[in-house]
Design a protein around this motif. Structure first.
Motif: not given
Length: 1011
Positions: A760-762, A798-799, A804-805, A850-851
């Motif tokens: 769901l994060y994507q 949650f954070m 994955d976002m 990916s940051c």
């Protein structure tokens, strides 16, 4: 004279000796007696009778008298083996006379000066002493062949002879080191004499038994009378021997180890003699005093070891440890043998016996706590564990002991007063070897209340459970009733801390296959109770054990609850399936009595605790057991209470995967259907106007199923994200306190659901969720709401998945800015638990995102950026160092667990709080829950169903403070939006104090709500 017969030659020599007044001449003439070949028994009797006449019985003043008496004994030795029944009384009389004289001479010799003349005299006397012991041994061997039980005169001679010989040996043995070169020979002959005396007693008891058989066969009163007379004589001799051997054994024990042979033969002789006269010996011998003597020897030996080892920092070797504990084992073995022979007599001194056992048990625990005494601890366990249990079992396993006495013994060992008066001590040295010295000063009367012995009692209870196979049914029942005592003791702060951290040596196997390994005391205790569970399973004690398990399944102390649940799981895994089904269904019936929808939302309620326990049991059980229970509680057409039970079990993770495929599919489909039905129909108008803990059950159920991975991620779609957005929008303008509380509860659960579904994060909808959360926690009107503080643990969970976002790292990306600011808020938290959750979340995020510009997510004033001790300014390097250390600790796996003093202190403090909590709950809540369980509408949530109503002023005041916090929060938000650089430092101080104030008000609000 040489040409005459031996008889005439003997008479001539005897006349010459009598006529001589010169000692030296007499000695020469006496020496010639050795050359005679006396074949007539009358000649031997005349010779020995004259030898007794020639004996110089007055105090020895010079060497010549000793030489004379030595020659007399030397001549007697030649003709004493073998002696006939006719001349044996004369030999015994001579030996008795000589023994009495030697005892007096020994005292004079030991007090004499060490000049050359006295040294020569002493050496001569010791040679005489050695000859006398050889003569006495020969006489005993002759007595074994010719018992001399025919007349009272001969019986008296035998008694006097044995008594004088034992007294002489008792005087000689302690001084054996002062007997020059002949010491070892004297000691050896003394030991031979004792062995011969014991064999003589065996022969006497054999004669008694034979005569008793003759009397029964011939029905002769004359023979019976003679048997009584002989029996009385033998008992008198046995009494003297037992008493003197006990004294001799005690003297040898105090020597320090050089008299091992005498120690061994004396105490083994005592046991042998007590065994020979088991039927009648208690009429003459005080068996209780013998047992007391042995226990005092054990206590004294342990005290000496304690004093020696408490002052040394050097490692005690295995050899030294064995030298210390082998004598203790020897005394315990003999005490156990005597107690098994005379269990009723042992019961009369059970306090001394049990005190001795408790000392050993506590002593071995104190050894475990000292690193330099590791060898001693292992040797102690190897040598003494089974030995002192044999001593205890000799009483508990005896059919001769009254059951009430056994119960009294167990009550004395494991009573409710144990440790009731607890001495205040440093927890790190509570069982230090040095403090063991204090235990030896404890009297038997004070033992039941001594906290110093409390951990030793627990260790003894473990040993008793582990070796309970041979106990009778009545003892098993009594031990089962002591399991409640065990749980009560586990609440004690000191026991609680040590049981969790202490490692103890455990011995397994027997003989050559003996194995020793170190284990956690907690795991050892668990294993022992499991052993007892197996032992009692096929006995009459099992019903009481079942009751114990059911009554304590929701014990208020977490450690006791863990113990009970481990026992339940063990039972479910290994017992017959039908037994497991019946017991779990019994728990479901108990749940039926307390089924209340209002308690569903409280994880600490009795209903949820019971459901949690049942789910754990089903996870450890078979598929058919799970199916059986599910069929019992999942009937929609059944009572309302069954529906409540069903909901509670789903909330606690009922193992759906164990159900048959068709039933499992239907159950999962029902959970998902109920969830979708709830979130699709969710609307502000449906929110409860009053507090209802049952509201939102489908959401909690799907959350529990996802966490236990019983419902796949693909079963839940993007509707969950829309559901979160709906909740947040309702929170912006809540219509009442109850509505707001419901929304916060649903938000927490929904955040957990999303954290379990990484796909769901994507999704595109996730950005809107993040922005809504940012508005709720950072910039919205409810940002200062105290309820948000309670949502932060779920927000951190949650954070962690935001890694994955996909995110842009540009400054104009609203989504990235929102995530930065959310992490800034979390990483600035000061509460230790929130700091832990925030760092764990950030670590998970950093490992997956990916940051590249991770520094953007960390505020300059993050909690871990400060040095708490020096209170210095924030440092980015310090934060990274602390983050690295935290992450390394999270993945570290310790090979062994070694408790530090700091851990002990923390556990003791925690144990104190838990004990107070348990006592409070036990005194108030349990009674109320039991009383109200008859009415199904009773509220059995977390602690008590009855609450005191707080004064209106308190509730009103808390509400005003909360409103004030809201206004302050709004003002701070406006202040931050002004971006006044000059006031940044002041803002930070304001925010810090405001955050602390929020914590305090949140606690006050919780107290007011619980009131």
């Amino acid at each position: 004279m040489e040409k005459g017969s031996p008889s005439s030659a003997l008479q001539s020599l005897l006349e010459a000796i009598k006529a001589s007044d010169v000692v030296e001449k007499r000695i020469q003439l006496l020496a010639k007696l050795e050359d005679l070949d006396l074949r007539e028994e009358s000649d031997s009797a005349s010779l020995v009778e004259c030898l007794a006449t020639f004996w110089e019985d007055y105090t020895c003043l010079d060497v010549s008298q000793c030489m004379l008496n030595k020659t007399i004994v030397h001549v007697a030795v030649k003709f004493a083996s073998p002696a006939s029944s006719d001349c044996l009384p004369q030999f015994l009389a001579l030996s008795t006379k000589a023994s009495s004289w030697c005892r007096k001479h020994l005292k004079m010799t030991l007090m004499s000066t060490q000049d050359s003349q006295e040294e020569e005299h002493s050496q001569l006397f010791f040679q005489l002493l050695l000859e006398l012991l050889r003569l006495s041994t020969a006489n005993i061997l002759s007595l074994t062949k010719y018992p001399l039980l025919s007349s009272k005169e001969s019986v008296d001679i035998v008694e006097k002879f044995i008594l004088e010989l034992l007294n002489l040996i008792k005087d000689v043995v302690p001084e054996i080191k002062r007997i020059n070169s002949l010491g070892s020979e004297v000691l050896k002959v003394a030991q031979t004499s004792i062995d011969a005396l014991i064999n003589l007693c065996k022969r006497y008891f054999q004669i008694i038994n034979e005569n008793l058989s003759d009397a029964r066969l011939k029905d002769s009163s004359v023979i019976a009378s003679e048997v009584v007379s002989v029996k009385d004589h033998v008992l008198t001799i046995t009494k003297h021997m037992v008493e003197k051997l006990c004294e001799l054994g005690s003297l040898a024990a105090s020597d320090g180890g050089s008299l091992v042979t005498i120690l061994n033969v004396s105490w083994k002789g005592v046991v042998t003699l007590l065994q020979l006269g088991k039927e009648v010996i208690t009429q003459r011998v005080n068996v209780q005093d013998i047992i007391r003597t042995l226990t005092s020897l054990v206590n004294g030996h342990l005290k000496c070891a304690t004093e020696a080892w408490s002052s040394t920092q050097e490692t005690v070797s295995v050899a030294e440890s064995r030298r210390t504990f082998l004598p203790v084992k020897f005394y315990l073995l003999n005490a156990a043998k005597i107690s098994s022979l005379y269990p009723c007599q042992a019961c009369l001194v059970y306090r001394e016996l049990m005190f001795c056992i408790l000392l050993i048990s506590t002593f071995r625990i104190s050894l475990c706590y000292e690193k330099n005494l590791k060898n001693a601890s292992e040797v102690c366990s190897e040598l003494l564990d089974k030995t002192y249990l044999d001593l205890l079992s000799s009483i508990l396993s005896s059919a001769e002991v009254n059951p009430e006495l056994k119960l009294e013994l167990l009550n004395w060992l494991f009573n409710d007063e144990c440790g009731a008066v607890s001495e205040e001590r440093d927890p790190t040295t509570y069982y230090n070897i040095g403090l063991m010295i204090e235990i030896f000063a404890v009297s038997c009367e004070a033992v039941p209340r001594s906290s110093l012995l409390l951990l030793g009692r627990v260790a003894l209870f473990h040993s008793l459970l582990s070796h309970s196979v041979g106990f009778e049914e009545d003892v098993k029942i009594k031990i089962t009733r002591k399991l409640d005592w065990f749980l009560d003791v586990m609440v004690n702060k000191d026991i609680y801390s040590y049981v969790l951290t202490l490692q103890i040596p455990v011995v397994n196997g027997t003989g050559q296959k003996l194995e020793l390994n170190w284990q956690s005391m907690f795991s050892v205790l668990l294993d022992s109770i499991k052993t007892f569970m197996i032992v009692s399973y096929s006995s009459v004690a099992w019903e009481e054990f079942e009751d114990f398990l059911v009554e304590n399944i929701c014990h208020p102390h977490f450690l006791c609850r863990e113990i009970i649940m481990e026992l339940w799981c063990f039972l479910v895994r290994h017992a017959e399936e039908e037994v497991a089904k019946a017991l779990i269904c019994k728990l479901c019936i108990v749940m039926k009595l307390i089924a209340d929808p209002a308690s569903l939302g409280f994880p600490t309620s009795l209903l949820r605790k019971m459901a949690r326990a049942i789910c754990l049991l089903l996870t450890n059980g078979t598929a058919s057991t799970a199916d059986h229970v599910y069929s019992f509680i999942a009937d929609d057409t059944g009572s309302h209470s069954l529906m409540v039970i069903y909901s509670a079990l789903l909330l606690e993770g009922f193992p759906l995967n164990l159900l048959p495929e068709n039933v499992r599919t239907m159950a999962k489909q029902k959970i998902i259907t109920d969830y979708f039905g709830f979130i699709e129909s969710f609307d502000e108008s449906l929110l409860p106007v009053t507090s209802s803990n049952a509201f939102g059950t489908p959401v909690i159920a799907i959350c529990a199923s996802l966490q236990s991975q019983q419902v796949s991620m693909s079963d839940v779609d993007l509707k969950t994200l829309k559901f979160i957005i709906k909740i947040i929008q309702n929170l912006k303008h809540p219509k009442g306190k109850s509505t707001k509380e419901c929304c916060f509860m649903l938000l927490n659960v929904a955040l957990e659901i999303v954290s379990a579904m990484k796909h769901l994060y994507q999704s595109d909808e996730m950005e809107k969720v993040v922005m809504e959360l940012h508005g709720l926690f950072i910039s919205g009107p409810t940002a200062s709401d105290s309820h948000l503080h309670q949502c932060k643990p779920h927000l951190a969970l949650f954070m962690g998945g935001l890694g994955d976002m996909q995110m842009s790292e540009s400054d104009d990306c609203a989504k990235s800015t929102a995530v930065w600011e959310l992490y800034h808020m979390m990483l600035k938290e000061r509460h230790w638990a929130l700091v832990h959750l925030a760092i764990a979340s950030f670590g998970y995020f950093a490992a997956r995102t990916s940051c590249n510009q991770l520094w953007r997510f960390v505020p300059q004033n993050a909690t871990l950026s400060y040095d708490v001790i020096s209170a210095s300014e924030a440092s980015e390097e310090r934060f990274m160092s602390e983050l690295k250390a935290f992450l390394e600790k999270e993945v570290a796996v310790l090979a062994t667990i070694t408790a530090s003093s700091h851990q002990h202190e923390l556990l003791v403090k925690e144990g104190t709080v838990l004990r107070e909590m348990v006592q409070k709950i036990s005194n108030t809540c349990i009674e109320e829950e039991v009383t109200e369980s008859d009415g199904l509408g009773s509220n059995v949530d977390s602690q008590c169903s009855k609450r005191r109503k707080l004064p209106d002023g308190i509730s009103r005041g808390v509400e005003l403070i909360q409103n004030g916090l809201k206004f302050i929060g709004d003002g701070l938000s406006q202040w931050q939006q002004n971006h006044n650089v000059e006031s940044t430092e002041l803002q930070e101080k304001f925010l810090t104090h405001f955050s602390r104030l929020e914590d305090v008000v949140s606690h006050l609000s919780g107290l007011a709500g619980s009131g």
